[in-house]
Each structure stands twice: as structure tokens, then as C-alpha cells.
Design an enzyme around this catalytic site. Structure first.
Site, mmCIF file in Angstrom:
data_model
loop_
_atom_site.group_PDB
_atom_site.id
_atom_site.type_symbol
_atom_site.label_atom_id
_atom_site.label_comp_id
_atom_site.label_asym_id
_atom_site.label_seq_id
_atom_site.Cartn_x
_atom_site.Cartn_y
_atom_site.Cartn_z
ATOM 1 N N LYS A 13 0.828 -1.214 0.000
ATOM 2 C CA LYS A 13 0.000 0.000 0.000
ATOM 3 C C LYS A 13 0.862 1.264 0.000
ATOM 4 O O LYS A 13 0.662 2.160 -0.824
ATOM 5 C CB LYS A 13 -0.940 0.024 1.232
ATOM 6 C CG LYS A 13 -1.907 -1.150 1.293
ATOM 7 C CD LYS A 13 -2.843 -1.046 2.473
ATOM 8 C CE LYS A 13 -2.155 -1.166 3.820
ATOM 9 N NZ LYS A 13 -1.532 -2.476 4.088
ATOM 10 N N ARG A 158 11.010 -2.093 11.187
ATOM 11 C CA ARG A 158 9.898 -1.693 12.049
ATOM 12 C C ARG A 158 9.690 -2.732 13.147
ATOM 13 O O ARG A 158 9.769 -3.922 12.875
ATOM 14 C CB ARG A 158 8.615 -1.578 11.211
ATOM 15 C CG ARG A 158 8.312 -0.165 10.778
ATOM 16 C CD ARG A 158 7.233 -0.069 9.737
ATOM 17 N NE ARG A 158 5.972 -0.696 10.090
ATOM 18 C CZ ARG A 158 4.883 -0.641 9.320
ATOM 19 N NH1 ARG A 158 4.915 0.002 8.170
ATOM 20 N NH2 ARG A 158 3.772 -1.229 9.683
ATOM 21 N N ARG A 169 -0.861 -9.330 13.045
ATOM 22 C CA ARG A 169 -1.394 -8.289 12.151
ATOM 23 C C ARG A 169 -2.247 -8.921 11.049
ATOM 24 O O ARG A 169 -3.268 -8.368 10.650
ATOM 25 C CB ARG A 169 -0.236 -7.481 11.550
ATOM 26 C CG ARG A 169 0.376 -6.530 12.556
ATOM 27 C CD ARG A 169 1.712 -6.013 12.087
ATOM 28 N NE ARG A 169 1.638 -5.187 10.907
ATOM 29 C CZ ARG A 169 2.693 -4.895 10.152
ATOM 30 N NH1 ARG A 169 3.881 -5.366 10.460
ATOM 31 N NH2 ARG A 169 2.550 -4.120 9.103
HETATM 32 P P1 AP5 Z 1 4.755 -1.645 1.841
HETATM 33 O O1 AP5 Z 1 4.453 -0.801 0.660
HETATM 34 O O2 AP5 Z 1 5.501 -1.024 2.975
HETATM 35 O O3 AP5 Z 1 3.417 -2.387 2.358
HETATM 36 P P2 AP5 Z 1 2.153 -1.829 3.138
HETATM 37 O O4 AP5 Z 1 0.950 -2.489 2.557
HETATM 38 O O5 AP5 Z 1 2.165 -0.320 3.174
HETATM 39 O O6 AP5 Z 1 2.454 -2.464 4.538
HETATM 40 P P3 AP5 Z 1 2.309 -1.913 6.013
HETATM 41 O O7 AP5 Z 1 2.966 -2.965 6.861
HETATM 42 O O8 AP5 Z 1 2.826 -0.516 6.171
HETATM 43 O O9 AP5 Z 1 0.793 -1.950 6.193
HETATM 44 P P4 AP5 Z 1 0.030 -2.096 7.496
HETATM 45 O O10 AP5 Z 1 -1.325 -1.913 6.970
HETATM 46 O O11 AP5 Z 1 0.232 -3.290 8.316
HETATM 47 O O12 AP5 Z 1 0.729 -1.005 8.422
HETATM 48 P P5 AP5 Z 1 0.328 0.467 8.800
HETATM 49 O O13 AP5 Z 1 1.560 1.260 8.820
HETATM 50 O O14 AP5 Z 1 -0.839 0.944 8.000
HETATM 51 O O15 AP5 Z 1 5.556 -2.942 1.316
HETATM 52 C C1 AP5 Z 1 6.019 -3.930 2.231
HETATM 53 C C2 AP5 Z 1 7.421 -4.430 1.768
HETATM 54 O O16 AP5 Z 1 7.275 -5.174 0.549
HETATM 55 C C3 AP5 Z 1 8.420 -3.295 1.456
HETATM 56 O O17 AP5 Z 1 9.702 -3.699 1.857
HETATM 57 C C4 AP5 Z 1 8.338 -3.128 -0.078
HETATM 58 O O18 AP5 Z 1 9.566 -2.689 -0.615
HETATM 59 C C5 AP5 Z 1 8.007 -4.560 -0.521
HETATM 60 N N1 AP5 Z 1 7.101 -4.585 -1.684
HETATM 61 C C6 AP5 Z 1 6.039 -3.777 -1.924
HETATM 62 N N2 AP5 Z 1 5.422 -4.136 -3.059
HETATM 63 C C7 AP5 Z 1 6.097 -5.220 -3.545
HETATM 64 C C8 AP5 Z 1 5.936 -6.047 -4.707
HETATM 65 N N3 AP5 Z 1 4.952 -5.830 -5.607
HETATM 66 N N4 AP5 Z 1 6.801 -7.069 -4.877
HETATM 67 C C9 AP5 Z 1 7.807 -7.289 -3.992
HETATM 68 N N5 AP5 Z 1 8.028 -6.534 -2.878
HETATM 69 C C10 AP5 Z 1 7.174 -5.518 -2.659
HETATM 70 O O19 AP5 Z 1 -0.241 0.240 10.285
HETATM 71 C C11 AP5 Z 1 0.620 -0.115 11.365
HETATM 72 C C12 AP5 Z 1 -0.204 -0.252 12.636
HETATM 73 O O20 AP5 Z 1 -0.831 1.021 12.955
HETATM 74 C C13 AP5 Z 1 -1.381 -1.237 12.573
HETATM 75 O O21 AP5 Z 1 -0.961 -2.563 12.841
HETATM 76 C C14 AP5 Z 1 -2.319 -0.666 13.655
HETATM 77 O O22 AP5 Z 1 -1.909 -1.022 14.949
HETATM 78 C C15 AP5 Z 1 -2.132 0.841 13.497
HETATM 79 N N6 AP5 Z 1 -3.126 1.414 12.543
HETATM 80 C C16 AP5 Z 1 -2.865 1.979 11.330
HETATM 81 N N7 AP5 Z 1 -4.001 2.383 10.750
HETATM 82 C C17 AP5 Z 1 -5.015 2.073 11.604
HETATM 83 C C18 AP5 Z 1 -6.427 2.229 11.552
HETATM 84 N N8 AP5 Z 1 -7.039 2.775 10.487
HETATM 85 N N9 AP5 Z 1 -7.151 1.765 12.606
HETATM 86 C C19 AP5 Z 1 -6.572 1.226 13.703
HETATM 87 N N10 AP5 Z 1 -5.231 1.048 13.806
HETATM 88 C C20 AP5 Z 1 -4.452 1.462 12.766
#
Ligand code: AP5
Length: 216
Positions: A13, A158, A169
Site C-alpha cells: 500500500k 519496524r 497483524r
Molecule cells: P509496503 O508498501 O511497505 O506495504 P504496506 O501495505 O504499506 O504495509 P504496512 O505494513 O505498512 O501496512 P500495514 O497496513 O500493516 O501497516 P500500517 O503502517 O498501515 O511494502 C512492504 C514491503 O514489501 C516493502 O519492503 C516493499 O519494498 C516490498 N514490496 C512492496 N510491493 C512489492 C511487490 N509488488 N513485490 C515485492 N516486494 C514488494 O499500520 C501499522 C499499525 O498502525 C497497525 O498494525 C495498527 O496497529 C495501526 N493502525 C494503522 N491504521 C489504523 C487504523 N485505520 N485503525 C486502527 N489502527 C491502525
């Protein structure tokens, strides 16, 4: 354009949002990035969010809805929501707030991918300790190992990318966030993209969906 980008943790994402906002001249609103910023700044919200984030659970809806309402208001009308809404309650609150302002979501892009693949993406992810740019130890290597291409700062893992937290997660995603897709399917707003392709191919598929939407 008001876009929601959803998908399991590690689906790509953040990576894809950066490209979408560059193309559309939109604002990237990542609830995870905002929360990590609050934590780094030591705010009350950051302190309250810490234990939920570290365990792989979700931060309570009321805190998130208030935080994102402020961010959306500041962004104006062109933004991509990354990781929000993540529960049906958050989706209902977002819909209500937008309706009140005479606005609506244009599309929810859903990144489809298997749990096993996202688990390895997360454990291999490294981010710049200063600017937050995201890399991967195999799929998206920096030019110099362990250092950010943009500012030369150290790359770090992270805390919630440790294997035991990653498993939780994913559980949280299936129980609480997958129903958000059904919520927007009922409004005919969901477009799904196969996220098990290389990064450029996923971007191409997303741009094709967005172009089709603009032309519709
Ligand atoms: P990346 O692009 O970083 O993936 P992502 O989907 O953004 O993953 P996140 O882990 O950031 O999502 P998340 O939803 O768990 O975390 P968030 O920060 O929102 O890609 C991942 C890796 O893969 C990278 O190394 C990249 O280079 C690689 N990659 C990407 N695309 C690729 C491809 N096509 N092929 C190969 N490699 C690839 O949330 C964190 C925490 O915050 C949550 O757990 C929760 O506690 C809290 N939180 C956040 N939002 C909320 C909400 N709305 N409500 C309640 N709690 C919340």
C-alpha cells in the site's frame, strides 16, 4: 479524487500510494505513518497507540477517526487514504463525514495477495530512520546496503515487522479489515488488483484502473 487503498499488511500500500499521489498530484494520508509520527513526537495519541501497534492489534476507532478527520480536512479534495478505514465502524464514520460535506469516495483499490507472500515482504522490509523511504532486503535494495539512497541515513526494521507480530497483524486484518471491502462492495466502489506481481506491474495495473475510472 478520493481514493482508499486497502489490502493486508505488507501488500504494498505505502509503495503504491507514493506512485499514485505523484501521478495525481494528490495527498498521501497513511494512518500508520501518522501514528508512527505521533509516537516519535511522544504525543498523548502516540503513547495511547503504542501498545496496540506493538502487538499487531488496531488502535481504537474513536482515536483513529478523530485523527484522520483532521488530516482529511487539511488535505483538501484530492487524497489517497492508505490503511484507513480499517474497520466497518471507521468506514461508516468516514462515509458520514464525507456525506455531510457533500463528498464521497470515488474508488477503493483492493490489493489482493496471499498471507505467505506478505509475511516475507514485511520481515524483509527496511525503512529510512529519517525520511521513512521503504526498501526490501531482496525486492527493493538500496544502492548501499543498510543506507537510504535519498539521505544516506541508517535503514531500520519496524518493530511490528518481527515474525510473531506479523502473524497477529494478518489475523487482525482478516477479522476486522476484510469486512471493510464488503462494506464498499455494496456501494459498487471496489476495484481489485493482483498485488502478487513486481512493483512496476502492480503500479501499471492500478493506473489502468484509475484511467478507466476517469474515462467512465
Ligand atoms: P509496503 O508498501 O511497505 O506495504 P504496506 O501495505 O504499506 O504495509 P504496512 O505494513 O505498512 O501496512 P500495514 O497496513 O500493516 O501497516 P500500517 O503502517 O498501515 O511494502 C512492504 C514491503 O514489501 C516493502 O519492503 C516493499 O519494498 C516490498 N514490496 C512492496 N510491493 C512489492 C511487490 N509488488 N513485490 C515485492 N516486494 C514488494 O499500520 C501499522 C499499525 O498502525 C497497525 O498494525 C495498527 O496497529 C495501526 N493502525 C494503522 N491504521 C489504523 C487504523 N485505520 N485503525 C486502527 N489502527 C491502525
Amino acid at each position: 479524487m478520493r481514493i482508499i487503498l486497502l489490502g493486508p499488511p505488507g501488500a504494498g500500500k505505502g509503495t503504491q500510494c507514493k506512485r499514485i499521489v505523484d501521478r495525481l498530484g494528490a495527498v498521501h494520508l497513511s494512518s500508520g505513518d501518522i501514528l508512527r509520527g505521533e509516537r516519535a513526537a511522544g504525543t498523548e495519541l502516540g503513547k495511547k497507540a503504542q501498545s496496540f501497534m506493538d502487538s499487531g492489534g488496531l488502535v481504537p476507532d474513536d482515536l483513529i477517526v478523530a485523527m484522520m478527520a483532521g488530516a482529511i480536512q487539511k488535505a483538501g479534495g484530492k487524497y489517497v487514504l492508505d490503511g484507513f478505514p480499517r474497520t466497518v465502524v471507521q468506514a461508516q464514520e468516514l462515509d458520514k463525514a464525507l456525506m455531510k460535506a457533500g463528498d464521497k469516495i470515488d474508488v477503493l483499490l483492493n490489493l489482493n495477495i496471499d498471507d505467505k507472500i506478505v509475511a516475507s515482504r514485511m520481515t524483509g522490509r527496511r525503512s529510512c530512520s529519517v525520511c521513512g523511504t521503504v526498501y526490501h532486503v531482496e525486492n527493493l535494495k538500496p544502492k548501499k546496503e543498510g543506507l537510504c539512497d535519498k539521505d544516506g541515513s541508517e535503514l531500520v526494521q519496524r518493530a511490528d515487522d518481527k515474525p510473531e507480530v506479523v502473524a497477529n497483524r494478518l489475523k487482525t486484518y482478516h477479522a476486522q479489515t476484510a469486512p471493510v471491502i464488503d462494506h464498499y462492495k455494496k456501494q459498487n466502489l471496489v476495484m481489485s488488483v493482483d498485488a502478487d506481481k513486481d512493483i512496476d506491474e502492480v503500479t501499471k495495473a492500478i493506473f489502468a484502473k484509475l484511467d478507466a475510472l476517469k474515462g467512465a
